[in-house]
Design a protein around this motif. Structure first.
Motif, PDB file in Angstrom:
ATOM      1  N   GLU A   1     -74.510 -87.322   7.507  1.00 54.86           N
ATOM      2  CA  GLU A   1     -75.228 -87.271   6.234  1.00 54.86           C
ATOM      3  C   GLU A   1     -76.455 -88.172   6.346  1.00 54.86           C
ATOM      4  O   GLU A   1     -76.350 -89.321   6.795  1.00 54.86           O
ATOM      5  CB  GLU A   1     -74.340 -87.732   5.083  1.00 54.86           C
ATOM      6  CG  GLU A   1     -75.042 -87.640   3.737  1.00 54.86           C
ATOM      7  CD  GLU A   1     -74.119 -87.948   2.576  1.00 54.86           C
ATOM      8  OE1 GLU A   1     -73.939 -87.073   1.717  1.00 54.86           O
ATOM      9  OE2 GLU A   1     -73.581 -89.081   2.558  1.00 54.86           O
TER      10      GLU A   1
ATOM     11  N   GLN B   1     -76.439 -78.540   4.822  1.00 56.13           N
ATOM     12  CA  GLN B   1     -76.130 -78.372   3.402  1.00 56.13           C
ATOM     13  C   GLN B   1     -77.191 -79.175   2.660  1.00 56.13           C
ATOM     14  O   GLN B   1     -77.170 -80.408   2.641  1.00 56.13           O
ATOM     15  CB  GLN B   1     -74.738 -78.888   3.070  1.00 56.13           C
ATOM     16  CG  GLN B   1     -74.359 -78.656   1.615  1.00 56.13           C
ATOM     17  CD  GLN B   1     -72.995 -79.257   1.282  1.00 56.13           C
ATOM     18  OE1 GLN B   1     -72.560 -80.229   1.883  1.00 56.13           O
ATOM     19  NE2 GLN B   1     -72.340 -78.653   0.315  1.00 56.13           N
TER      20      GLN B   1
ATOM     21  N   GLY C   1     -78.271 -79.683  -3.742  1.00 53.93           N
ATOM     22  CA  GLY C   1     -78.089 -78.628  -4.738  1.00 53.93           C
ATOM     23  C   GLY C   1     -77.409 -77.378  -4.212  1.00 53.93           C
ATOM     24  O   GLY C   1     -77.129 -76.454  -4.960  1.00 53.93           O
ATOM     25  N   GLU C   2     -77.152 -77.322  -2.919  1.00 52.49           N
ATOM     26  CA  GLU C   2     -76.507 -76.158  -2.314  1.00 52.49           C
ATOM     27  C   GLU C   2     -75.028 -76.461  -2.069  1.00 52.49           C
ATOM     28  O   GLU C   2     -74.671 -77.579  -1.730  1.00 52.49           O
ATOM     29  CB  GLU C   2     -77.167 -75.795  -0.983  1.00 52.49           C
ATOM     30  CG  GLU C   2     -78.648 -75.437  -1.088  1.00 52.49           C
ATOM     31  CD  GLU C   2     -78.877 -74.125  -1.807  1.00 52.49           C
ATOM     32  OE1 GLU C   2     -78.031 -73.223  -1.679  1.00 52.49           O
ATOM     33  OE2 GLU C   2     -79.906 -74.004  -2.493  1.00 52.49           O
ATOM     34  N   SER C   3     -74.184 -75.443  -2.227  1.00 56.43           N
ATOM     35  CA  SER C   3     -72.753 -75.636  -1.982  1.00 56.43           C
ATOM     36  C   SER C   3     -72.345 -75.198  -0.585  1.00 56.43           C
ATOM     37  O   SER C   3     -71.301 -75.602  -0.083  1.00 56.43           O
ATOM     38  CB  SER C   3     -71.931 -74.875  -3.029  1.00 56.43           C
ATOM     39  OG  SER C   3     -72.242 -73.499  -2.971  1.00 56.43           O
ATOM     40  N   GLU C   4     -73.172 -74.394   0.051  1.00 58.47           N
ATOM     41  CA  GLU C   4     -72.859 -73.855   1.377  1.00 58.47           C
ATOM     42  C   GLU C   4     -73.789 -74.451   2.440  1.00 58.47           C
ATOM     43  O   GLU C   4     -74.911 -74.874   2.144  1.00 58.47           O
ATOM     44  CB  GLU C   4     -73.034 -72.327   1.381  1.00 58.47           C
ATOM     45  CG  GLU C   4     -72.166 -71.590   0.386  1.00 58.47           C
ATOM     46  CD  GLU C   4     -70.679 -71.656   0.718  1.00 58.47           C
ATOM     47  OE1 GLU C   4     -70.347 -71.607   1.920  1.00 58.47           O
ATOM     48  OE2 GLU C   4     -69.879 -71.787  -0.210  1.00 58.47           O
TER      49      GLU C   4
ATOM     50  N   LYS D   1     -76.113 -73.726   5.759  1.00 57.52           N
ATOM     51  CA  LYS D   1     -76.895 -72.631   6.334  1.00 57.52           C
ATOM     52  C   LYS D   1     -77.305 -73.039   7.745  1.00 57.52           C
ATOM     53  O   LYS D   1     -77.739 -74.173   7.972  1.00 57.52           O
ATOM     54  CB  LYS D   1     -78.143 -72.352   5.497  1.00 57.52           C
ATOM     55  CG  LYS D   1     -78.990 -71.233   6.062  1.00 57.52           C
ATOM     56  CD  LYS D   1     -80.239 -70.974   5.235  1.00 57.52           C
ATOM     57  CE  LYS D   1     -81.101 -69.921   5.919  1.00 57.52           C
ATOM     58  NZ  LYS D   1     -82.397 -69.760   5.271  1.00 57.52           N
TER      59      LYS D   1
ATOM     60  N   LYS E   1     -76.431 -82.981   4.329  1.00 57.08           N
ATOM     61  CA  LYS E   1     -75.426 -83.040   5.382  1.00 57.08           C
ATOM     62  C   LYS E   1     -75.764 -82.033   6.471  1.00 57.08           C
ATOM     63  O   LYS E   1     -76.318 -80.965   6.177  1.00 57.08           O
ATOM     64  CB  LYS E   1     -74.040 -82.719   4.819  1.00 57.08           C
ATOM     65  CG  LYS E   1     -73.554 -83.746   3.816  1.00 57.08           C
ATOM     66  CD  LYS E   1     -72.190 -83.365   3.270  1.00 57.08           C
ATOM     67  CE  LYS E   1     -71.732 -84.382   2.250  1.00 57.08           C
ATOM     68  NZ  LYS E   1     -70.422 -84.033   1.671  1.00 57.08           N
TER      69      LYS E   1
END
Length: 124
Positions: free
Chosen positions: A66, A85, A88-91, A93, A110
């Motif tokens: 992180e 990650q 604001g994103e949960s997944e 990429k 992260k």
């Protein structure tokens, strides 16, 4: 070519004697201001500044990390891949060589690294 191999060997010998490339070295017009180790040696970066502004280039070992930002960061994969990650994103990429993701200032993000990965980070 033989000249390149001899030059590479000379540089490797010089770096071996010194332990690494020293800070504040002018290397073909790039000013390297410091080398930083992160996460107990699992990642390292070399800071420099040129016409693009302040930047770091580095390598991360496999793992999950992180990071926090203090300015906008443009992270480009050089070799390997980074699963990120973003705020604001949960997944996560996946980003492959030559792909860039942007992280706003004062945010945390992260990353997951599945093989040694080299990156370039520009600070704006």
């Amino acid at each position: 070519s033989t000249g390149k191999a001899e030059n590479k060997n000379a540089i490797q010998k010089q770096n071996k004697r010194k332990g690494n490339i020293p800070a504040k070295t002018d290397l073909e017009g790039i000013y390297m201001s410091k080398t930083t180790e992160h996460f107990g040696g699992q990642a390292f970066s070399v800071a420099f500044e040129n016409h693009d502004g302040p930047a770091t280039v580095g390598v991360m070992e496999t793992g999950e990390y992180e990071f926090g930002t203090s300015s906008t960061e443009y992270m480009t994969v050089i070799s390997g891949s980074i699963s990120a990650q973003l705020p604001g994103e949960s997944e996560f990429k996946e980003y492959l060589p030559h792909q860039t993701f942007i992280v706003p200032p004062n945010q945390k993000f992260k990353v997951k690294i599945t093989e040694q990965t080299a990156y370039l980070c520009l600070y704006k």
